[in-house]
Design a protein around this motif. Structure first.
Motif, PDB file in Angstrom:
ATOM      1  N   PHE A 367     -10.301  10.630   6.966  1.00  0.00           N
ATOM      2  CA  PHE A 367      -9.827  10.325   8.083  1.00  0.00           C
ATOM      3  C   PHE A 367      -9.771   8.621   7.913  1.00  0.00           C
ATOM      4  N   SER A 368     -10.942   8.071   7.664  1.00  0.00           N
ATOM      5  CA  SER A 368     -11.217   6.665   7.487  1.00  0.00           C
ATOM      6  C   SER A 368     -10.095   5.907   6.450  1.00  0.00           C
ATOM      7  N   HIS A 369     -10.112   6.374   5.079  1.00  0.00           N
ATOM      8  CA  HIS A 369      -9.302   6.144   4.371  1.00  0.00           C
ATOM      9  C   HIS A 369      -7.799   5.991   4.797  1.00  0.00           C
ATOM     10  N   GLY A 370      -7.216   7.230   5.269  1.00  0.00           N
ATOM     11  CA  GLY A 370      -6.010   7.091   5.940  1.00  0.00           C
ATOM     12  C   GLY A 370      -5.568   6.050   6.772  1.00  0.00           C
ATOM     13  N   THR A 371      -6.640   6.004   7.822  1.00  0.00           N
ATOM     14  CA  THR A 371      -6.229   4.952   8.972  1.00  0.00           C
ATOM     15  C   THR A 371      -6.274   3.639   8.383  1.00  0.00           C
ATOM     16  N   LEU A 372      -7.373   3.408   7.610  1.00  0.00           N
ATOM     17  CA  LEU A 372      -7.487   1.880   6.879  1.00  0.00           C
ATOM     18  C   LEU A 372      -6.279   1.767   5.976  1.00  0.00           C
ATOM     19  N   THR A 373      -5.467   2.565   5.381  1.00  0.00           N
ATOM     20  CA  THR A 373      -4.582   2.292   4.408  1.00  0.00           C
ATOM     21  C   THR A 373      -3.228   2.174   5.391  1.00  0.00           C
ATOM     22  N   ALA A 374      -3.146   2.893   6.385  1.00  0.00           N
ATOM     23  CA  ALA A 374      -2.124   2.806   7.307  1.00  0.00           C
ATOM     24  C   ALA A 374      -1.917   1.352   7.933  1.00  0.00           C
ATOM     25  N   THR A 375      -3.252   1.120   8.261  1.00  0.00           N
ATOM     26  CA  THR A 375      -3.348  -0.524   8.961  1.00  0.00           C
ATOM     27  C   THR A 375      -2.777  -1.577   7.894  1.00  0.00           C
ATOM     28  N   MET A 376      -3.345  -1.305   6.790  1.00  0.00           N
ATOM     29  CA  MET A 376      -3.105  -2.337   5.692  1.00  0.00           C
ATOM     30  C   MET A 376      -1.496  -2.430   5.904  1.00  0.00           C
ATOM     31  N   ARG A 377      -1.028  -1.323   5.302  1.00  0.00           N
ATOM     32  CA  ARG A 377       0.188  -1.369   4.960  1.00  0.00           C
ATOM     33  C   ARG A 377       1.230  -1.779   6.260  1.00  0.00           C
ATOM     34  N   LEU A 378       0.795  -1.874   7.373  1.00  0.00           N
ATOM     35  CA  LEU A 378       1.578  -2.205   8.692  1.00  0.00           C
ATOM     36  C   LEU A 378       1.683  -3.767   8.627  1.00  0.00           C
ATOM     37  N   ALA A 379       0.746  -4.441   8.239  1.00  0.00           N
ATOM     38  CA  ALA A 379       0.916  -5.991   8.165  1.00  0.00           C
ATOM     39  C   ALA A 379       1.403  -6.634   6.979  1.00  0.00           C
ATOM     40  N   PRO A 380       2.191  -7.837   7.051  1.00  0.00           N
ATOM     41  CA  PRO A 380       2.483  -8.400   5.677  1.00  0.00           C
ATOM     42  C   PRO A 380       1.441  -8.927   5.036  1.00  0.00           C
ATOM     43  N   LYS A 381       1.506  -9.416   3.970  1.00  0.00           N
ATOM     44  CA  LYS A 381       0.531  -9.964   3.144  1.00  0.00           C
ATOM     45  C   LYS A 381      -0.262 -11.201   3.621  1.00  0.00           C
ATOM     46  N   GLU A 382       0.475 -11.903   4.413  1.00  0.00           N
ATOM     47  CA  GLU A 382      -0.264 -13.109   5.136  1.00  0.00           C
ATOM     48  C   GLU A 382      -1.204 -12.820   6.172  1.00  0.00           C
ATOM     49  N   GLN A 383      -1.003 -11.521   6.675  1.00  0.00           N
ATOM     50  CA  GLN A 383      -1.779 -11.136   7.687  1.00  0.00           C
ATOM     51  C   GLN A 383      -2.679 -10.019   7.483  1.00  0.00           C
ATOM     52  N   VAL A 384      -3.141  -9.668   6.274  1.00  0.00           N
ATOM     53  CA  VAL A 384      -3.800  -8.630   5.818  1.00  0.00           C
ATOM     54  C   VAL A 384      -5.393  -8.693   6.135  1.00  0.00           C
ATOM     55  N   GLY A 385      -5.821 -10.075   6.325  1.00  0.00           N
ATOM     56  CA  GLY A 385      -7.157 -10.093   6.914  1.00  0.00           C
ATOM     57  C   GLY A 385      -7.113  -9.743   8.255  1.00  0.00           C
ATOM     58  N   LEU A 386      -6.200  -9.962   9.162  1.00  0.00           N
ATOM     59  CA  LEU A 386      -6.171  -9.828  10.460  1.00  0.00           C
ATOM     60  C   LEU A 386      -6.111  -8.333  10.830  1.00  0.00           C
ATOM     61  N   ALA A 387      -5.283  -7.691   9.836  1.00  0.00           N
ATOM     62  CA  ALA A 387      -5.190  -6.460  10.079  1.00  0.00           C
ATOM     63  C   ALA A 387      -6.504  -5.453   9.572  1.00  0.00           C
ATOM     64  N   LEU A 388      -7.023  -5.802   8.558  1.00  0.00           N
ATOM     65  CA  LEU A 388      -8.415  -5.359   8.260  1.00  0.00           C
ATOM     66  C   LEU A 388      -9.241  -5.507   9.326  1.00  0.00           C
ATOM     67  N   GLY A 389      -9.544  -6.822   9.736  1.00  0.00           N
ATOM     68  CA  GLY A 389     -10.320  -6.974  10.826  1.00  0.00           C
ATOM     69  C   GLY A 389     -10.225  -6.189  11.947  1.00  0.00           C
ATOM     70  N   ALA A 390      -8.837  -5.959  12.458  1.00  0.00           N
ATOM     71  CA  ALA A 390      -8.472  -5.091  13.729  1.00  0.00           C
ATOM     72  C   ALA A 390      -9.027  -3.570  13.517  1.00  0.00           C
ATOM     73  N   TRP A 391      -8.742  -3.118  12.116  1.00  0.00           N
ATOM     74  CA  TRP A 391      -9.403  -1.843  11.804  1.00  0.00           C
ATOM     75  C   TRP A 391     -10.740  -1.730  11.963  1.00  0.00           C
ATOM     76  N   GLY A 392     -11.527  -2.915  11.355  1.00  0.00           N
ATOM     77  CA  GLY A 392     -12.947  -2.852  11.297  1.00  0.00           C
ATOM     78  C   GLY A 392     -13.431  -3.065  12.898  1.00  0.00           C
ATOM     79  N   ALA A 393     -12.822  -4.083  13.598  1.00  0.00           N
ATOM     80  CA  ALA A 393     -13.338  -4.112  15.073  1.00  0.00           C
ATOM     81  C   ALA A 393     -13.101  -2.876  15.643  1.00  0.00           C
ATOM     82  N   VAL A 394     -12.117  -2.052  15.860  1.00  0.00           N
ATOM     83  CA  VAL A 394     -11.814  -0.878  16.365  1.00  0.00           C
ATOM     84  C   VAL A 394     -12.870  -0.051  15.944  1.00  0.00           C
ATOM     85  N   GLN A 395     -13.026   0.323  14.778  1.00  0.00           N
ATOM     86  CA  GLN A 395     -13.756   1.285  14.292  1.00  0.00           C
ATOM     87  C   GLN A 395     -15.297   1.064  14.427  1.00  0.00           C
TER      88      GLN A 395
END
Length: 459
Positions: A367-395
């Motif tokens: 579950f963790s790997h699936g949601t993390l990968t989905a979140t990463m692919r949702l954001a463009p390259k210039e927002q990957v830090g924001l996407a990873l941070g959003a996943w980590g914040a919620v998790q």
């Protein structure tokens, strides 16, 4: 040592899990060195929520309520992980770095917190040389230490994963992230064993040595991990005419199709898997009459299931499998695990309980790997830090709420006089059933996302 590393790199592609995450842009030697920041994070997490939790209550005689507050303080930084990731996405540096300066800041915060922590805890305990010291001094200094460590951990992990994602080709990103989390779990397993061995028997001087040693270790591990890792970019030295606003970028990210829906899935699934952390060992000891050694091994069992889950998820996702479907399968795998845990009683074999724990850990890894990968692919390259941070914040926030809620629910149910007729396991079984319900709801909430992804592929 260098010969050992050379041998590891040579045999890695054949025998090591996640070794196929290496690429021409990110060779295995460089990838393994970068993963050292997860070793530092793993050591810090184990020391905070495992070793010091017990030392403060048992050896230092600190009230459990105070300990609970101290342990929860690092979670105050969890909601800010999205902001931290955004700041590393848009950082302007004279040296042309974006990720490295933020990891350095997190490292200094982590080192500083551990540097003052042992002395603060001894003063908080008020024993020996610290006897008679004012209570406010111990509470305030310990709180400062825990806050600094929490800020450091969240900063290092968020920006470190963003750096790993920057360096990896897009098709290898699931494998790279999987490797990073495997290193984290392995570090936590070995750290828990090592800290327990070093602090037995306990005395104040040894506590100072262990925590101070961790402070030095995390500093040097991160320095080695970052050495010549992020390439310098002249574009990062130019200050933009208009400063980027977090609120604007956040609205852009959250307005993407299914972004908010995905974060809700992460929160629900984390609640389902995370509430068990605080009650598995007490259930094993109180209901199943397991020894301290046997319940201690439950942590390794849960982590071992997570390792297998991460490995399998990375292998499958690297071959184009849908990450949302992987998250769905992870939640589905957790259900029989909880049913096995609830079916284990004093009259049945403890192996049913252990197998259930392993299965829940496995489902959590998927579950963790699936949601993390989905979140990463949702954001463009210039927002990957924001996407990873959003996943980590919620998790991280959902995990903290889940752990606290599990303890509160268990205590409230245990205090009910009528529930005592059902045996000592009834309060625990209620929490396990609630976790299974959360996973079932998670699967239902994921279904619209799966249908949307399927419709998009047909177009």
């Amino acid at each position: 040592m260098s010969r050992f590393v050379q041998q590891l790199v040579r045999v890695g592609p054949r025998f090591l899990p996640f070794a196929d995450a290496a690429s021409d842009e990110l060779p295995l030697r460089k990838l393994l060195r970068l993963s050292l920041f997860q070793v530092a994070v793993g050591m810090a997490i184990v020391l905070l929520v495992g070793t010091l939790n017990r030392v403060m209550i048992v050896e230092l005689k600190v009230p459990a309520s105070v300990v609970g507050i101290m342990i929860s303080l690092p979670l105050l930084f969890a909601p800010f992980r999205a902001l931290i990731g955004f700041k590393s996405d848009t950082h302007v540096s004279a040296l042309g770095w974006r990720r490295v300066p933020w990891i350095y800041r997190g490292t200094l915060a982590l080192w500083g917190g551990f540097a003052i922590m042992p002395f603060a805890l001894i003063v908080l305990g008020g024993q020996g040389y610290a006897e008679g010291q004012p209570l406010w001094l111990g509470v305030s200094s310990a709180a400062l230490a825990f806050l600094m460590v929490g800020g450091g951990v969240h900063t290092i992990q968020t920006v470190g994963l963003a750096l790993a994602t920057d360096l990896a080709p897009r098709e290898d990103q699931p494998k790279v992230v999987g490797l990073m989390y495997v290193v984290l779990l392995v570090s936590m397993i070995f750290s828990s064993i090592g800290f327990g061995w070093l602090l037995d028997p306990y005395y104040d001087a040894q506590l100072i040595k262990v925590i101070s040693g961790v402070a030095v270790a995390v500093f040097f591990l991160n320095m080695i991990a970052l050495w010549k890792m992020e390439p310098r970019n002249r574009a990062y030295t130019i200050k933009p005419e208009k400063e980027p606003e977090f609120s604007d970028h956040w609205r852009e990210f959250i307005s993407r199709e299914n972004a908010l829906h995905g974060l809700i899935v992460i929160a629900l699934g984390t609640l389902g898997f995370g509430m068990a952390d605080v009650i598995l060992e007490p259930y094993g000891g109180q209901v199943l009459s397991m020894t301290v050694a046997e319940t201690t091994r439950l942590t390794a069992t849960f982590a071992g299931g997570g390792l297998v889950g991460f490995w399998l998820a990375s292998w499958v996702l690297g071959r184009g499998f849908d990450p949302l479907r992987m998250a769905f399968l992870g939640a589905a795998a957790g259900l029989p695990g909880f049913f096995a845990i609830m079916g284990a009683t004093g009259m049945t074999s403890t192996w049913i309980f252990i197998l259930g724990t392993l299965t829940v850990g496995f489902g959590g890894g998927l579950f963790s790997h699936g949601t993390l990968t989905a979140t990463m692919r949702l954001a463009p390259k210039e927002q990957v830090g924001l996407a990873l941070g959003a996943w980590g914040a919620v998790q991280a926030t959902a995990a903290g709420i889940g752990i606290a809620s599990a303890g509160i629910i268990r205590d409230l149910l245990q205090a009910l006089p009528d529930l005592g007729a059902y045996g000592p396991g009834a309060p625990y079984l209620a929490v396990f059933a609630l976790e299974a319900a959360f996973l079932l709801v998670t699967m239902i909430v994921i279904l619209p996302l799966l249908r949307s992804a399927l419709a998009a592929r047909r177009l």
